[in-house]
Motif scaffolding. Structure first.
Motif, PDB file in Angstrom:
ATOM      1  N   GLY A  59       0.783  -1.226   0.000  1.00 52.25           N
ATOM      2  CA  GLY A  59       0.000   0.000   0.000  1.00 52.25           C
ATOM      3  C   GLY A  59       0.814   1.276   0.000  1.00 52.25           C
ATOM      4  N   THR A  60       2.101   1.205   0.183  1.00 55.61           N
ATOM      5  CA  THR A  60       2.917   2.413   0.208  1.00 55.61           C
ATOM      6  C   THR A  60       3.338   2.775  -1.198  1.00 55.61           C
ATOM      7  OG1 THR A  60       4.916   1.129   0.596  1.00 55.61           O
ATOM      8  CG2 THR A  60       3.765   1.967   2.536  1.00 55.61           C
ATOM      9  N   ASP A  61       2.884   3.926  -1.668  1.00 56.55           N
ATOM     10  CA  ASP A  61       3.233   4.397  -3.007  1.00 56.55           C
ATOM     11  C   ASP A  61       4.186   5.582  -2.969  1.00 56.55           C
ATOM     12  OD1 ASP A  61       1.611   2.496  -4.126  1.00 56.55           O
ATOM     13  OD2 ASP A  61      -0.149   3.808  -4.187  1.00 56.55           O
ATOM     14  N   ALA A  62       4.652   5.935  -1.803  1.00 56.53           N
ATOM     15  CA  ALA A  62       5.506   7.103  -1.680  1.00 56.53           C
ATOM     16  C   ALA A  62       6.888   6.812  -2.256  1.00 56.53           C
ATOM     17  CB  ALA A  62       5.635   7.498  -0.216  1.00 56.53           C
ATOM     18  N   GLU A  63       7.394   7.771  -2.988  1.00 60.07           N
ATOM     19  CA  GLU A  63       8.732   7.652  -3.542  1.00 60.07           C
ATOM     20  C   GLU A  63       9.642   8.648  -2.839  1.00 60.07           C
ATOM     21  OE1 GLU A  63       8.630   8.242  -7.724  1.00 60.07           O
ATOM     22  OE2 GLU A  63       7.209   6.630  -8.064  1.00 60.07           O
ATOM     23  N   PRO A  64      10.869   8.284  -2.594  1.00 62.94           N
ATOM     24  CA  PRO A  64      11.776   9.225  -1.943  1.00 62.94           C
ATOM     25  C   PRO A  64      12.094  10.395  -2.882  1.00 62.94           C
ATOM     26  CG  PRO A  64      12.941   7.223  -2.558  1.00 62.94           C
ATOM     27  CD  PRO A  64      11.486   6.997  -2.842  1.00 62.94           C
ATOM     28  N   SER A  65      12.157  11.571  -2.324  1.00 71.38           N
ATOM     29  CA  SER A  65      12.499  12.742  -3.124  1.00 71.38           C
ATOM     30  C   SER A  65      13.633  13.490  -2.434  1.00 71.38           C
ATOM     31  CB  SER A  65      11.281  13.663  -3.288  1.00 71.38           C
ATOM     32  OG  SER A  65      10.859  14.120  -2.029  1.00 71.38           O
ATOM     33  N   SER A  66      14.398  14.176  -3.240  1.00 74.10           N
ATOM     34  CA  SER A  66      15.509  14.931  -2.678  1.00 74.10           C
ATOM     35  C   SER A  66      15.028  16.317  -2.252  1.00 74.10           C
ATOM     36  CB  SER A  66      16.646  15.052  -3.698  1.00 74.10           C
ATOM     37  OG  SER A  66      16.178  15.755  -4.830  1.00 74.10           O
ATOM     38  N   VAL A  67      15.583  16.793  -1.173  1.00 79.06           N
ATOM     39  CA  VAL A  67      15.214  18.098  -0.625  1.00 79.06           C
ATOM     40  C   VAL A  67      16.475  18.949  -0.592  1.00 79.06           C
ATOM     41  CG1 VAL A  67      14.339  19.308   1.390  1.00 79.06           C
ATOM     42  CG2 VAL A  67      13.401  17.085   0.771  1.00 79.06           C
ATOM     43  N   THR A  68      16.357  20.167  -1.080  1.00 77.63           N
ATOM     44  CA  THR A  68      17.509  21.080  -1.018  1.00 77.63           C
ATOM     45  C   THR A  68      17.174  22.191  -0.037  1.00 77.63           C
ATOM     46  OG1 THR A  68      16.618  22.367  -2.839  1.00 77.63           O
ATOM     47  CG2 THR A  68      18.157  20.601  -3.401  1.00 77.63           C
ATOM     48  N   ALA A  69      18.176  22.596   0.717  1.00 80.60           N
ATOM     49  CA  ALA A  69      17.985  23.665   1.690  1.00 80.60           C
ATOM     50  C   ALA A  69      19.131  24.672   1.535  1.00 80.60           C
ATOM     51  CB  ALA A  69      17.983  23.096   3.095  1.00 80.60           C
ATOM     52  N   ASP A  70      18.791  25.936   1.531  1.00 75.90           N
ATOM     53  CA  ASP A  70      19.797  26.990   1.464  1.00 75.90           C
ATOM     54  C   ASP A  70      20.014  27.540   2.869  1.00 75.90           C
ATOM     55  OD1 ASP A  70      19.952  26.745  -1.294  1.00 75.90           O
ATOM     56  OD2 ASP A  70      18.320  28.186  -1.605  1.00 75.90           O
ATOM     57  N   ILE A  71      21.273  27.688   3.233  1.00 79.04           N
ATOM     58  CA  ILE A  71      21.626  28.197   4.543  1.00 79.04           C
ATOM     59  C   ILE A  71      22.210  29.586   4.370  1.00 79.04           C
ATOM     60  CG2 ILE A  71      23.031  27.837   6.592  1.00 79.04           C
ATOM     61  CD1 ILE A  71      22.974  24.853   5.921  1.00 79.04           C
ATOM     62  N   LYS A  72      21.636  30.547   5.048  1.00 82.73           N
ATOM     63  CA  LYS A  72      22.143  31.907   4.973  1.00 82.73           C
ATOM     64  C   LYS A  72      23.055  32.164   6.169  1.00 82.73           C
ATOM     65  CE  LYS A  72      18.059  33.671   2.630  1.00 82.73           C
ATOM     66  NZ  LYS A  72      16.932  34.610   2.677  1.00 82.73           N
ATOM     67  N   ASP A  73      24.170  32.838   5.897  1.00 90.81           N
ATOM     68  CA  ASP A  73      25.075  33.199   6.985  1.00 90.81           C
ATOM     69  C   ASP A  73      24.512  34.406   7.728  1.00 90.81           C
ATOM     70  OD1 ASP A  73      26.851  31.197   6.362  1.00 90.81           O
ATOM     71  OD2 ASP A  73      27.949  32.478   4.930  1.00 90.81           O
TER      72      ASP A  73
END
Length: 75
Positions: A59-73
């Protein structure tokens, strides 16, 4: 959408009860016909638990996805 907590509860319930019935069937002295019947009932509980595990995985149809995060100084 299905309730996965109910499926997991039923899976544990059928699995534990199937194992308990099998243990009691083979530890108690009884005639062969009763032992065969209780063995089938115990195996039925385990089969129900295993089919619920398979349905949870299918029943699990979820696919892994990549997440990008920007870090500000900080200044």
């Amino acid at each position: 959408m299905r309730d996965k907590s109910l499926d997991m509860f039923l899976m544990v319930l059928f699995g534990i009860s199937g194992i308990a019935v099998l243990i009691l069937a083979w530890l108690q002295p009884m005639i062969t016909s009763e032992r065969i019947l209780t063995t089938f009932i115990g195996l039925g509980g385990l089969f129900m638990a295993l089919t619920r595990i398979k349905s949870l995985r299918v029943g699990t149809d979820a696919e892994p996805s990549s997440v990008t995060a920007d870090i500000k100084d900080k200044p």
